[in-house]
Design a protein around this motif. Structure first.
Motif, PDB file in Angstrom:
ATOM      1  N   UNK A 155       0.809  -1.229   0.000  1.00 44.69           N
ATOM      2  CA  UNK A 155       0.000   0.000   0.000  1.00 44.69           C
ATOM      3  C   UNK A 155       0.842   1.280   0.000  1.00 44.69           C
ATOM      4  N   UNK A 156       1.939   1.268   0.753  1.00 44.86           N
ATOM      5  CA  UNK A 156       2.719   2.510   0.943  1.00 44.86           C
ATOM      6  C   UNK A 156       3.808   2.682  -0.116  1.00 44.86           C
ATOM      7  N   UNK A 157       4.331   1.553  -0.598  1.00 50.65           N
ATOM      8  CA  UNK A 157       5.416   1.557  -1.599  1.00 50.65           C
ATOM      9  C   UNK A 157       6.578   2.480  -1.191  1.00 50.65           C
ATOM     10  N   UNK A 158       7.197   2.186  -0.025  1.00 52.60           N
ATOM     11  CA  UNK A 158       8.307   3.046   0.423  1.00 52.60           C
ATOM     12  C   UNK A 158       9.582   2.792  -0.379  1.00 52.60           C
ATOM     13  N   UNK A 159      10.511   3.744  -0.318  1.00 54.57           N
ATOM     14  CA  UNK A 159      11.840   3.547  -0.905  1.00 54.57           C
ATOM     15  C   UNK A 159      12.714   2.732   0.047  1.00 54.57           C
ATOM     16  N   UNK A 160      12.594   3.041   1.359  1.00 55.46           N
ATOM     17  CA  UNK A 160      13.535   2.492   2.355  1.00 55.46           C
ATOM     18  C   UNK A 160      12.791   1.974   3.582  1.00 55.46           C
ATOM     19  N   UNK A 161      13.253   0.840   4.095  1.00 51.72           N
ATOM     20  CA  UNK A 161      12.799   0.346   5.403  1.00 51.72           C
ATOM     21  C   UNK A 161      13.947   0.548   6.381  1.00 51.72           C
ATOM     22  N   UNK A 162      13.682   1.207   7.514  1.00 50.12           N
ATOM     23  CA  UNK A 162      14.667   1.239   8.611  1.00 50.12           C
ATOM     24  C   UNK A 162      14.195   0.217   9.639  1.00 50.12           C
ATOM     25  N   UNK A 163      14.997  -0.810   9.866  1.00 54.40           N
ATOM     26  CA  UNK A 163      14.581  -1.844  10.817  1.00 54.40           C
ATOM     27  C   UNK A 163      15.382  -1.771  12.112  1.00 54.40           C
ATOM     28  N   UNK A 164      14.646  -1.629  13.224  1.00 52.20           N
ATOM     29  CA  UNK A 164      15.247  -1.579  14.554  1.00 52.20           C
ATOM     30  C   UNK A 164      14.369  -2.400  15.477  1.00 52.20           C
ATOM     31  N   UNK A 165      14.393  -3.707  15.265  1.00 51.27           N
ATOM     32  CA  UNK A 165      13.473  -4.578  16.007  1.00 51.27           C
ATOM     33  C   UNK A 165      14.262  -5.614  16.811  1.00 51.27           C
ATOM     34  N   UNK A 166      14.039  -6.880  16.501  1.00 55.02           N
ATOM     35  CA  UNK A 166      14.732  -7.971  17.203  1.00 55.02           C
ATOM     36  C   UNK A 166      15.377  -8.866  16.145  1.00 55.02           C
ATOM     37  N   UNK A 167      16.368  -9.684  16.537  1.00 55.90           N
ATOM     38  CA  UNK A 167      17.086 -10.469  15.525  1.00 55.90           C
ATOM     39  C   UNK A 167      16.165 -11.262  14.582  1.00 55.90           C
ATOM     40  N   UNK A 168      15.231 -12.043  15.120  1.00 58.45           N
ATOM     41  CA  UNK A 168      14.394 -12.882  14.243  1.00 58.45           C
ATOM     42  C   UNK A 168      13.482 -12.040  13.354  1.00 58.45           C
ATOM     43  N   UNK A 169      12.858 -11.012  13.949  1.00 58.43           N
ATOM     44  CA  UNK A 169      11.956 -10.136  13.188  1.00 58.43           C
ATOM     45  C   UNK A 169      12.751  -9.360  12.136  1.00 58.43           C
ATOM     46  N   UNK A 170      13.906  -8.869  12.526  1.00 62.95           N
ATOM     47  CA  UNK A 170      14.746  -8.080  11.611  1.00 62.95           C
ATOM     48  C   UNK A 170      15.136  -8.862  10.362  1.00 62.95           C
ATOM     49  N   UNK A 171      15.467 -10.143  10.546  1.00 57.02           N
ATOM     50  CA  UNK A 171      15.840 -10.977   9.389  1.00 57.02           C
ATOM     51  C   UNK A 171      14.669 -11.117   8.440  1.00 57.02           C
ATOM     52  N   UNK A 172      13.497 -11.404   9.023  1.00 58.00           N
ATOM     53  CA  UNK A 172      12.287 -11.597   8.194  1.00 58.00           C
ATOM     54  C   UNK A 172      11.962 -10.298   7.446  1.00 58.00           C
ATOM     55  N   UNK A 173      12.026  -9.178   8.160  1.00 57.75           N
ATOM     56  CA  UNK A 173      11.726  -7.872   7.544  1.00 57.75           C
ATOM     57  C   UNK A 173      12.687  -7.553   6.393  1.00 57.75           C
ATOM     58  N   UNK A 174      13.969  -7.843   6.620  1.00 56.65           N
ATOM     59  CA  UNK A 174      14.981  -7.517   5.600  1.00 56.65           C
ATOM     60  C   UNK A 174      14.725  -8.325   4.330  1.00 56.65           C
TER      61      UNK A 174
END
Ligand SMILES: NC(=O)C1=CN([C@@H]2O[C@H](COP(=O)(O)OP(=O)(O)OC[C@H]3O[C@@H](n4cnc5c(N)ncnc54)[C@H](OP(=O)(O)O)[C@@H]3O)[C@@H](O)[C@H]2O)C=CC1
Ligand SMILES: O=C(O)C1=N[C@H](C(=O)O)C[C@H](O)C1
Length: 266
Positions: free
Chosen positions: A67-86
């Motif tokens: 929906x948002x179609x961003x250029x960049x994701x800044x991820x500052x979460x937890x190791x498992x969540x961060x991997x999935x997000x990336x």
């Protein structure tokens, strides 16, 4: 300068709050949405500490990207969540800037390959503070002259991963320039398990966790009749924000994954 459309994951966290504020207050950055694990569909402005920041909260990252179609994701979460997000960001063509730590060598290899396949930039930075990058570079320089080294990293007691991403990165940089070595006495024995710390390519790493601390590291080299200590302290999470800003700007120009800000700060 072209406006960069950004989504922040982990906005209620210690780092996420700083990152939301950075993006919100930077002229050529647009905070388009945040990804959290609660308050789906609400405005961030309804959450404590974010008054006036009216962007939608998504708990479903894929729906957010669609929906948002961003250029960049800044991820500052937890190791498992961060991997999935990336992984999902790369899949959707969104450039990840990842501060989240706890990624393994295998994770990094897989994500590097994915970024390569997609032909887009990604930055994974175990530490965004310029002083910490210099500490790591200086440690790598010193390792050419001192073969024996130990790393002591000290963090707040809410940290999930040990050793810290910075300590692992420091050991990696040192092991690139010194021959692999088993340090200490060849017959040394631990009478209490763990007394000599974890080891990365023969380099002992000791992790301290205490309330009151933020993020600190000492790299101690020992030589004939001398020692050299290189130390960095982050006393406030604002110390990381110039590195986050630089990473967001830089990732827009990359088409591969860069692991570590030492590769983009000359
Ligand atoms: N690269 C760098 O320079 C730095 C990196 N870090 C790293 O950044 C990461 C975050 O650190 P810090 O801010 O201290 O940690 P916090 O625990 O304060 O913040 C993490 C946030 O992520 C949220 N979260 C958990 N699961 C999800 C999810 N599925 N979707 C979205 N958000 C989620 C948590 O929510 P909830 O509280 O509800 O669980 C929390 O708000 C760590 O990996 C840390 O090591 C930290 C400092 C500097
Ligand atoms: O969790 C933290 O706080 C920090 N994490 C990063 C790491 O693991 O190296 C960076 C910094 O040390 C703060």
């Amino acid at each position: 300068m072209k406006t960069i459309k950004i989504v922040v994951a982990g906005p209620r966290g210690r780092m996420g709050r700083e990152a939301v504020s950075l993006v919100h207050n930077t002229e050529h950055f647009q905070l388009a949405a945040v990804i959290d694990r609660m308050n789906d569909g609400q405005s961030l402005s309804a959450v404590d500490g974010f008054s006036g920041i009216d962007v939608p909260i998504y708990t479903d990252i894929e729906r957010c990207f669609q929906e948002v179609k961003p250029d960049v994701l800044i991820d500052l979460t937890t190791p498992e969540v961060g991997k999935k997000h990336t992984e999902l960001a790369l899949h959707y063509g969104v450039r990840p800037v990842v501060g989240t730590t706890g990624f393994t060598k295998e994770d990094l290899a897989r994500l590097t390959e994915l970024a390569e396949d997609k032909g887009i930039g990604a930055i994974i930075a175990p530490n965004f503070a310029v002083g910490a990058i210099l500490m790591m570079k200086f440690a790598q320089m010193a390792a050419k002259y001192f073969n024996d080294v130990e790393i002591i990293e000290l963090h707040h007691d809410q940290k999930l991963d040990a050793p810290s991403g910075t300590a692992v990165k420091t050991a990696e940089l040192i092991s690139m320039v010194r021959p692999s070595k088993k340090q200490g006495h060849p017959e040394e024995k631990e009478t209490l398990e763990g007394a000599r710390g974890a080891t990365y390519d023969g380099i002992p790493i000791h992790s301290v966790r205490l309330p009151g601390l933020i993020a600190h590291q000492e790299v101690i080299f020992g030589g004939n009749g001398q020692a050299l200590t290189i130390r960095h302290d982050s006393f406030h999470r604002a110390s990381f924000m110039s590195g986050v800003k630089l990473s967001v700007e830089t990732v827009m120009k990359l088409n591969t994954l860069v692991y570590g800000l030492e590769n983009i700060i000359e």
